[in-house]
Design a protein around this motif. Structure first.
Motif, short mmCIF file in Angstrom:
data_model
loop_
_atom_site.label_atom_id
_atom_site.label_comp_id
_atom_site.label_asym_id
_atom_site.label_seq_id
_atom_site.Cartn_x
_atom_site.Cartn_y
_atom_site.Cartn_z
N ASP A 112 0.83 -1.21 0.00
CA ASP A 112 0.00 0.00 0.00
C ASP A 112 0.86 1.26 0.00
OD1 ASP A 112 -2.30 -1.52 -0.02
OD2 ASP A 112 -2.71 -1.28 2.13
N ALA A 113 1.93 1.26 0.79
CA ALA A 113 2.82 2.42 0.84
C ALA A 113 3.49 2.64 -0.52
CB ALA A 113 3.88 2.24 1.93
N ALA A 114 3.97 1.55 -1.12
CA ALA A 114 4.62 1.67 -2.43
C ALA A 114 3.63 2.15 -3.49
CB ALA A 114 5.24 0.34 -2.84
N ARG A 115 2.42 1.60 -3.47
CA ARG A 115 1.41 2.03 -4.44
C ARG A 115 1.07 3.51 -4.26
NH1 ARG A 115 -2.31 -3.35 -4.05
NH2 ARG A 115 -1.22 -4.51 -5.68
N ALA A 116 0.96 3.95 -3.01
CA ALA A 116 0.67 5.37 -2.75
C ALA A 116 1.79 6.25 -3.27
CB ALA A 116 0.44 5.60 -1.25
N ALA A 117 3.03 5.84 -3.03
CA ALA A 117 4.17 6.63 -3.50
C ALA A 117 4.22 6.67 -5.02
CB ALA A 117 5.47 6.06 -2.94
N PHE A 118 4.07 5.52 -5.66
CA PHE A 118 4.15 5.47 -7.12
C PHE A 118 3.02 6.24 -7.79
CE2 PHE A 118 6.85 1.65 -6.41
CZ PHE A 118 7.96 2.09 -7.10
N SER A 119 1.87 6.29 -7.15
CA SER A 119 0.74 7.02 -7.74
C SER A 119 0.74 8.49 -7.35
CB SER A 119 -0.58 6.37 -7.34
OG SER A 119 -0.82 6.56 -5.96
N GLY A 120 1.62 8.87 -6.43
CA GLY A 120 1.66 10.27 -5.98
C GLY A 120 0.59 10.61 -4.97
N ASP A 121 -0.05 9.60 -4.39
CA ASP A 121 -1.10 9.82 -3.39
C ASP A 121 -0.46 9.82 -2.00
OD1 ASP A 121 -3.45 10.07 -2.03
OD2 ASP A 121 -4.27 8.14 -2.64
N TYR A 122 0.27 10.89 -1.72
CA TYR A 122 1.06 10.95 -0.49
C TYR A 122 0.21 11.05 0.77
CZ TYR A 122 4.72 11.55 -3.91
OH TYR A 122 5.56 11.36 -4.98
N THR A 123 -1.07 11.39 0.64
CA THR A 123 -1.94 11.42 1.81
C THR A 123 -2.21 10.00 2.32
OG1 THR A 123 -3.95 11.38 0.46
CG2 THR A 123 -3.08 13.55 1.08
N GLN A 124 -2.05 9.00 1.45
CA GLN A 124 -2.28 7.61 1.83
C GLN A 124 -0.98 6.87 2.17
OE1 GLN A 124 -5.44 6.31 2.15
NE2 GLN A 124 -5.98 8.45 1.80
N LEU A 125 0.10 7.61 2.30
CA LEU A 125 1.41 6.99 2.47
C LEU A 125 1.79 6.77 3.93
CD1 LEU A 125 4.05 6.08 1.07
CD2 LEU A 125 4.80 8.44 1.22
N LEU A 126 1.45 7.67 4.81
CA LEU A 126 1.98 7.66 6.17
C LEU A 126 1.55 6.43 6.97
CD1 LEU A 126 3.70 9.07 8.27
CD2 LEU A 126 1.66 10.32 8.99
N GLU A 127 0.28 6.12 6.99
CA GLU A 127 -0.18 5.00 7.83
C GLU A 127 0.46 3.67 7.45
OE1 GLU A 127 -4.15 2.55 9.15
OE2 GLU A 127 -4.41 4.52 8.23
N PRO A 128 0.43 3.27 6.18
CA PRO A 128 1.08 1.99 5.86
C PRO A 128 2.59 2.03 6.08
CG PRO A 128 0.20 3.01 3.86
CD PRO A 128 -0.26 3.83 5.01
N LEU A 129 3.20 3.17 5.84
CA LEU A 129 4.64 3.28 6.06
C LEU A 129 4.98 3.12 7.54
CD1 LEU A 129 7.39 3.71 4.78
CD2 LEU A 129 7.04 6.18 5.03
N LEU A 130 4.14 3.66 8.42
CA LEU A 130 4.36 3.49 9.86
C LEU A 130 4.24 2.02 10.27
CD1 LEU A 130 2.59 6.64 11.33
CD2 LEU A 130 5.05 6.19 11.16
N TRP A 131 3.32 1.28 9.66
CA TRP A 131 3.22 -0.15 9.91
C TRP A 131 4.53 -0.84 9.56
CZ3 TRP A 131 -0.35 -3.75 11.68
CH2 TRP A 131 -1.60 -3.26 12.02
N VAL A 132 5.06 -0.52 8.40
CA VAL A 132 6.30 -1.15 7.93
C VAL A 132 7.46 -0.79 8.86
CG1 VAL A 132 7.97 -1.26 6.04
CG2 VAL A 132 5.52 -1.27 5.55
N ILE A 133 7.59 0.47 9.19
CA ILE A 133 8.68 0.91 10.07
C ILE A 133 8.55 0.27 11.44
CG2 ILE A 133 9.65 2.91 11.27
CD1 ILE A 133 8.97 4.55 8.70
N GLY A 134 7.33 0.23 11.96
CA GLY A 134 7.11 -0.39 13.28
C GLY A 134 7.51 -1.85 13.29
N TYR A 135 7.05 -2.58 12.30
CA TYR A 135 7.42 -4.00 12.20
C TYR A 135 8.91 -4.18 12.00
CZ TYR A 135 3.21 -6.89 12.38
OH TYR A 135 2.12 -7.60 12.80
N THR A 136 9.52 -3.32 11.21
CA THR A 136 10.97 -3.42 10.98
C THR A 136 11.72 -3.25 12.29
OG1 THR A 136 10.70 -2.58 8.73
CG2 THR A 136 12.91 -2.45 9.68
N ILE A 137 11.32 -2.29 13.09
CA ILE A 137 11.97 -2.07 14.39
C ILE A 137 11.78 -3.29 15.28
CG2 ILE A 137 11.85 -0.70 16.52
CD1 ILE A 137 11.19 1.73 14.65
#
Length: 155
Positions: A112-137
């Motif tokens: 979802d984060a990658a799709r948001a970034a590639f489509s330029g829909d940056y309003t939909q980027l933060l939440e999925p990116l936080l999931w990824v960062i949280g899990y990575t940590i």
């Protein structure tokens, strides 16, 4: 050397490998008509963050399993993550428990984060990116804790 320092030192050289894989995939995409624009550049950054999730996962699996086991386990892990990520089909198509499990894990959020970034829909980027960062940590912490225990057991 502390367990965290060792694992971070092991992870850093894997970033150029991830970078190379992303560049190769971008190159193949360009040959197939993928547009390289500012959205593709932001998507590149997201894919680097996602690569840390997989690097950490590999380190964690390598910490908790033997060398002979981890190759096969990680191959299965990669296949399961692609099924749960929504790359091939949306988990909502299956629904039920499958969709719930997929939504709890980071892989669908990475897509979802990658799709948001590639489509330029940056309003939909933060939440999925936080999931990824949280899990990575969390995954890196689990790898460090496991490696620390392994180091103490080998003395």
């Amino acid at each position: 050397m502390k367990a965290g320092e060792y694992l971070i030192g092991y992870a850093i050289p894997l970033l150029p490998v991830a970078l190379f894989q992303i560049v190769v995939c971008y190159g193949a995409g360009v040959l197939l008509g993928f547009p390289v624009d500012s959205h593709a550049i932001s998507g590149f950054g997201i894919l680097l963050v996602v690569s840390l999730l997989y690097i950490g996962s590999g380190l964690a699996l390598g910490t908790y399993f033997t060398d002979r086991q981890v190759g096969g386990i990680f191959a299965i892990f990669v296949n399961i993550t692609t099924w749960l990520s929504g790359i091939w089909f949306s988990p909502s198509m299956i629904g039920g428990g499958f969709e719930q499990v997929a939504g709890f894990l980071p892989f669908v959020h990475a897509v979802d984060a990658a799709r948001a970034a590639f489509s330029g829909d940056y309003t939909q980027l933060l939440e999925p990116l936080l999931w990824v960062i949280g899990y990575t940590i969390v995954i890196f912490v689990l790898a460090i804790v496991g490696f620390r225990k392994k180091m103490k057991g080998s003395k």
